[in-house]
Design a protein around this motif. Structure first.
Motif, short mmCIF file in Angstrom:
data_model
loop_
_atom_site.label_atom_id
_atom_site.label_comp_id
_atom_site.label_asym_id
_atom_site.label_seq_id
_atom_site.Cartn_x
_atom_site.Cartn_y
_atom_site.Cartn_z
N CYS A 282 -62.94 -68.61 9.26
CA CYS A 282 -63.90 -68.46 8.19
C CYS A 282 -64.50 -67.14 8.15
O CYS A 282 -64.71 -66.67 9.18
CB CYS A 282 -64.60 -69.54 7.60
SG CYS A 282 -66.09 -69.86 8.89
N LYS A 283 -64.78 -66.48 6.96
CA LYS A 283 -65.77 -65.39 7.06
C LYS A 283 -66.24 -64.93 5.74
O LYS A 283 -66.20 -65.79 4.75
CB LYS A 283 -64.43 -64.17 7.33
CG LYS A 283 -63.63 -64.18 5.81
CD LYS A 283 -62.50 -62.93 6.00
CE LYS A 283 -61.51 -62.80 4.91
NZ LYS A 283 -60.78 -61.57 4.97
N SER B 74 -67.30 -63.59 2.28
CA SER B 74 -66.55 -63.02 1.27
C SER B 74 -67.40 -62.66 -0.04
O SER B 74 -68.58 -63.32 -0.10
CB SER B 74 -65.10 -63.82 0.84
OG SER B 74 -64.59 -63.10 -0.17
N ASN B 75 -66.99 -61.92 -0.96
CA ASN B 75 -67.68 -61.64 -2.13
C ASN B 75 -68.09 -62.89 -2.75
O ASN B 75 -67.05 -63.48 -3.56
CB ASN B 75 -66.91 -60.73 -3.10
CG ASN B 75 -67.89 -60.21 -4.03
OD1 ASN B 75 -69.05 -60.24 -3.99
ND2 ASN B 75 -67.23 -59.69 -5.46
N THR C 7 -68.41 -68.01 1.14
CA THR C 7 -67.84 -68.25 2.55
C THR C 7 -65.94 -68.41 2.57
O THR C 7 -65.90 -69.60 1.64
CB THR C 7 -68.13 -69.23 3.32
OG1 THR C 7 -69.60 -68.77 3.66
CG2 THR C 7 -67.59 -69.10 4.86
N GLU C 8 -65.29 -67.55 2.73
CA GLU C 8 -63.70 -67.93 2.71
C GLU C 8 -63.17 -68.59 3.84
O GLU C 8 -63.32 -68.20 5.14
CB GLU C 8 -62.97 -66.47 2.25
CG GLU C 8 -61.42 -66.99 2.12
CD GLU C 8 -61.03 -65.35 1.81
OE1 GLU C 8 -61.07 -65.09 0.86
OE2 GLU C 8 -60.31 -64.86 2.77
N SER D 239 -59.98 -70.05 5.63
CA SER D 239 -58.21 -69.81 5.52
C SER D 239 -57.60 -70.26 6.86
O SER D 239 -58.26 -70.85 7.91
CB SER D 239 -58.08 -68.34 5.70
OG SER D 239 -58.58 -68.01 6.85
N THR E 91 -56.20 -70.44 1.44
CA THR E 91 -57.50 -69.98 1.29
C THR E 91 -58.16 -70.80 0.43
O THR E 91 -57.90 -70.90 -0.70
CB THR E 91 -57.56 -68.75 1.39
OG1 THR E 91 -57.01 -68.30 0.06
CG2 THR E 91 -56.91 -67.70 2.39
N LYS F 134 -62.53 -70.42 -1.35
CA LYS F 134 -63.84 -69.91 -1.30
C LYS F 134 -64.85 -70.93 -1.54
O LYS F 134 -65.00 -71.46 -2.51
CB LYS F 134 -64.03 -68.75 -2.10
CG LYS F 134 -65.39 -67.90 -2.10
CD LYS F 134 -65.56 -66.82 -3.02
CE LYS F 134 -64.45 -65.63 -2.83
NZ LYS F 134 -64.31 -64.41 -3.55
N THR G 71 -68.15 -71.41 -2.83
CA THR G 71 -69.16 -70.38 -3.53
C THR G 71 -70.70 -71.07 -3.27
O THR G 71 -71.85 -70.46 -3.33
CB THR G 71 -68.90 -70.36 -4.87
OG1 THR G 71 -69.04 -71.82 -5.57
CG2 THR G 71 -67.77 -69.52 -5.39
N TYR H 65 -73.12 -69.43 -0.60
CA TYR H 65 -73.75 -68.24 -0.80
C TYR H 65 -74.88 -68.32 -1.98
O TYR H 65 -74.58 -69.11 -3.10
CB TYR H 65 -72.87 -67.30 -1.35
CG TYR H 65 -73.15 -65.70 -1.70
CD1 TYR H 65 -73.59 -64.86 -0.85
CD2 TYR H 65 -73.37 -65.53 -3.35
CE1 TYR H 65 -74.15 -63.80 -1.17
CE2 TYR H 65 -74.09 -64.32 -3.65
CZ TYR H 65 -74.05 -63.35 -2.34
OH TYR H 65 -74.61 -62.20 -2.78
N TYR I 179 -76.23 -66.25 3.19
CA TYR I 179 -74.97 -67.02 3.57
C TYR I 179 -75.45 -68.28 4.07
O TYR I 179 -76.10 -68.16 5.22
CB TYR I 179 -73.71 -66.57 4.11
CG TYR I 179 -73.03 -65.57 3.11
CD1 TYR I 179 -71.59 -66.14 2.66
CD2 TYR I 179 -73.18 -64.16 2.93
CE1 TYR I 179 -71.06 -65.16 1.99
CE2 TYR I 179 -72.77 -63.32 2.48
CZ TYR I 179 -71.59 -63.67 1.74
OH TYR I 179 -70.67 -62.70 1.00
#
Length: 382
Positions: free
Chosen positions: A300-301, A303-304, A307-308, A310, A338, A340, A342, A345, A352
């Motif tokens: 996970c990382k 992302s805009n 957190t994404e 995958s 993947t 996300k 939301t 965030y 996050y």
């Protein structure tokens, strides 16, 4: 007469791609003839044009050499009946000056227009070799005659740089000989010697990386023409043959349903000296309860906007379930790898939330989901 005239050697139509014609060279090659060389460069390759001309400027013949280059400061010279020069390697639209190469092409006066083999069909025994001999048309061609050999099935028949074929296993393969723009083929059949020597019992192994297949493998049995694969499930009383392999293959993907236990065994078959079929003993039985493999490479990382999460997809899976802090957060289709989150965030603060995630794959069987084991747990810190 001291008069001048122009002779156009090229003709190009606009196509949108950038082409550069560069480095024209003129080399006297004897017999009142001249070789004209120039490079056609694009963003990814360089093609050398070779033209043989007479003293009046008439083009006698032309050839193309792919990935052959001439730099600005290179000056080709005649050496014997070859034209030689030194140049860097052209790659990605520029020359690599850190390494230089010696290039050599013949002074072609009679171009090659065909290649043939001394045999177009042959049969050899497993373990034996036989050499193919190429011939060229016309026979007096002074063109480049470097032959490239390839096999359509090296497991059955491989071929060396000099055209020697090695019989590796029962079946058929196509050997192709290529010289420049020309090629020819030979159909090779590899047979197994017929004798009364018993066939060795195969050693069977199995693994599962797909939700709907169990992968079976074994080593090649000398003298075998093929293999027979038998299977039984926990609801069956006897084994049934599910596949006969005739091409020398030593692996098979058996279709399975998660939750069902499968038992497999395999035997080799061949031909004895009387021409009748002979069989090896069956391998040891390998049993496995089919399952749904867990996804791999979960991560996970940031992302805009969330957190994404995958993961690497599992072949044959019906879908995936993503868990956040131990509870179901999202169920996605099998085509998705993947997701996300939301909710992780905060748009007001730009922060996050650090949640723990893991993923399970599932396969739907008779309307019921069968799940894999969970992946490892990941979060933004990991």
């Amino acid at each position: 007469s001291m008069a001048s005239r122009f002779i156009w050697l090229t003709q190009y139509l606009p196509s949108g791609a950038e082409i550069t014609l560069t480095e024209p060279k003129l080399i006297p090659v004897g017999n009142n003839q001249y070789a004209v060389l120039f490079s056609e460069e694009t963003s990814d390759q360089s093609i050398l044009h070779y033209l043989l001309m007479d003293a009046s400027g008439n083009v006698i013949l032309s050839k193309l050499y792919k990935n052959v280059t001439i730099q600005t400061d290179s000056q080709p010279i005649l050496w014997g009946r070859n034209i030689v020069w030194v140049s860097g390697n052209y790659d990605n639209g520029s020359y690599d000056s850190s390494r230089t190469y010696l290039y050599e092409i013949p002074v072609v006066t009679t171009p090659l227009n065909g290649i043939a083999l001394n045999q177009t069909n042959l049969t050899i025994d497993e373990g034996n070799t036989q050499k193919l001999t190429p011939s060229f048309t016309p026979s007096n061609s002074d063109d480049v005659k470097d032959v490239v050999w390839t096999s359509s099935n090296p497991g059955v028949a491989s071929v060396s740089e000099d055209g020697t074929i090695q019989g590796n296993g029962y079946g058929q393969a196509v050997i192709t000989a290529s010289a420049g723009d020309f090629q020819t083929q030979c159909q090779v059949t590899v047979k197994v010697s017929e004798n009364n020597t018993p066939l060795t019992k195969p050693v069977l192994k199995h693994s599962q990386k797909a939700a709907d297949q169990i992968h079976l493998t074994w080593k090649k049995v000398p003298g075998a023409k093929g293999y027979q694969i038998y299977c039984r499930t926990d609801s069956q009383s006897s084994y049934k043959r599910i596949k006969t392999l005739k091409t020398g293959a030593v692996s098979f993907d058996a279709a399975v349903v998660p939750g069902v236990t499968y038992s497999f065994k395999v035997r080799a078959y061949g031909t004895n000296a009387s021409g009748k079929n002979k069989y090896s003993k069956f391998s040891a039985v390998k049993s496995r309860k089919a399952a749904v493999p867990a996804p791999s490479k979960v991560s996970c990382k940031m992302s805009n906007g969330g957190t994404e999460v995958s993961w690497k997809k599992v072949a044959g899976a019906s879908g995936y379930v993503i868990y956040r802090n131990g509870s179901v957060a999202k169920t996605v289709k099998s085509s998705v790898s993947t997701w996300k989150d939301t909710k992780a965030y905060d748009s007001q603060t730009g922060m996050y939330w650090v949640y723990n995630y893991y993923v399970k794959a599932f396969k739907t069987v008779n309307g019921k989901r069968i799940y894999s084991k969970p992946t490892k747990t990941v979060n933004l810190y990991s």
